[in-house]
Scaffold this active site. Structure first.
Site, PDB file in Angstrom:
ATOM      1  N   ASN A  39       0.846  -1.193   0.000  1.00 21.16           N
ATOM      2  CA  ASN A  39       0.000   0.000   0.000  1.00 21.16           C
ATOM      3  C   ASN A  39       0.882   1.244   0.000  1.00 21.16           C
ATOM      4  OD1 ASN A  39       0.649  -0.748   2.704  1.00 21.16           O
ATOM      5  ND2 ASN A  39      -1.045   0.462   3.508  1.00 21.16           N
ATOM      6  N   ILE A  40       0.417   2.236  -0.750  1.00 17.08           N
ATOM      7  CA  ILE A  40       1.169   3.482  -0.924  1.00 17.08           C
ATOM      8  C   ILE A  40       0.220   4.646  -0.658  1.00 17.08           C
ATOM      9  CG2 ILE A  40       2.525   4.883  -2.524  1.00 17.08           C
ATOM     10  CD1 ILE A  40       3.006   2.254  -4.146  1.00 17.08           C
ATOM     11  N   GLU A  41       0.457   5.344   0.438  1.00 13.48           N
ATOM     12  CA  GLU A  41      -0.420   6.463   0.799  1.00 13.48           C
ATOM     13  C   GLU A  41       0.334   7.774   0.590  1.00 13.48           C
ATOM     14  OE1 GLU A  41      -2.379   3.983   4.538  1.00 13.48           O
ATOM     15  OE2 GLU A  41      -1.225   5.793   4.911  1.00 13.48           O
ATOM     16  N   CYS A  49      -3.833   0.705  -2.897  1.00 16.45           N
ATOM     17  CA  CYS A  49      -3.779  -0.499  -2.077  1.00 16.45           C
ATOM     18  C   CYS A  49      -2.700  -1.439  -2.639  1.00 16.45           C
ATOM     19  CB  CYS A  49      -5.113  -1.228  -2.102  1.00 16.45           C
ATOM     20  SG  CYS A  49      -6.469  -0.310  -1.353  1.00 16.45           S
ATOM     21  N   GLU A  51      -2.941  -4.519  -3.464  1.00 17.04           N
ATOM     22  CA  GLU A  51      -3.443  -5.342  -4.562  1.00 17.04           C
ATOM     23  C   GLU A  51      -3.373  -4.590  -5.885  1.00 17.04           C
ATOM     24  OE1 GLU A  51      -4.816  -4.607  -1.673  1.00 17.04           O
ATOM     25  OE2 GLU A  51      -6.222  -6.151  -0.988  1.00 17.04           O
ATOM     26  N   CYS A  87     -10.192  -4.562  -0.195  1.00 16.28           N
ATOM     27  CA  CYS A  87     -11.290  -3.601  -0.040  1.00 16.28           C
ATOM     28  C   CYS A  87     -12.229  -3.694  -1.255  1.00 16.28           C
ATOM     29  CB  CYS A  87     -10.738  -2.184   0.119  1.00 16.28           C
ATOM     30  SG  CYS A  87     -10.082  -1.448  -1.400  1.00 16.28           S
ATOM     31  N   CYS A  90     -10.701  -2.640  -4.623  1.00 16.80           N
ATOM     32  CA  CYS A  90      -9.802  -3.651  -5.196  1.00 16.80           C
ATOM     33  C   CYS A  90     -10.573  -4.859  -5.718  1.00 16.80           C
ATOM     34  CB  CYS A  90      -8.773  -4.100  -4.160  1.00 16.80           C
ATOM     35  SG  CYS A  90      -7.505  -2.839  -3.863  1.00 16.80           S
TER      36      CYS A  90
HETATM   37 ZN   LIG Z   1      -7.963  -2.034  -1.798  1.00 17.92          ZN
END
Ligand SMILES: [Zn+2]
Length: 127
Positions: A39-41, A49, A51, A87, A90
């Site tokens: 995950n990259i925020e 996410c 995925e 989620c 995804c």
């Molecule tokens: Zn997701």
């Protein structure tokens, strides 16, 4: 290295300064290649996410035939013990690039859980 070990390695690269929740994914193609995703925020826009990161890497290199994705997640610094499922975003995203036999693997403790995309996204919208 198992796909769970690969997902754990991907998780170690997580960029999650806001949620402090780290996720790793191992996307396996039918040819046997595995793409890692974390995950990259960021502050400005919605993050990615794990995925979708893995899918973006694979799709942008021409991959189109996917076998499975293995997903692990937990708060930063903690072992990934509790199940972490994809989620809704995804699930929809993946459903548009996979066959009905595509598998999603998670685990709860030592118990491996296997899902089809239809298990996770029943009655999905189809173009
Ligand atoms: Zn997701």
């Amino acid at each position: 290295m198992s796909d769970f070990e690969i997902a754990e390695k991907a998780r170690s690269f997580s960029c999650s300064p806001y949620s402090h929740y780290t996720v790793g994914a191992a996307l396996r193609t039918k040819s046997g290649k595995v793409y890692m995703g974390c995950n990259i925020e960021n502050h400005g826009i919605q993050g990615l996410c794990a995925e979708r990161t893995a899918f973006a890497k694979a799709l942008s290199e021409g991959e189109r035939d996917f076998e499975s994705i293995t997903v692990l997640g937990a708060p930063v610094g903690e072992k990934a013990i509790d199940e972490c499922t994809p989620c809704g975003y995804c699930r929809q995203f993946m459903s548009e690039f996979v066959d009905k036999d595509f598998k999603v693997y998670t685990r709860q403790g030592d118990e491996v859980r296997e899902y089809t995309i239809n298990d996770l996204l029943p009655h999905s919208f189809i173009f």
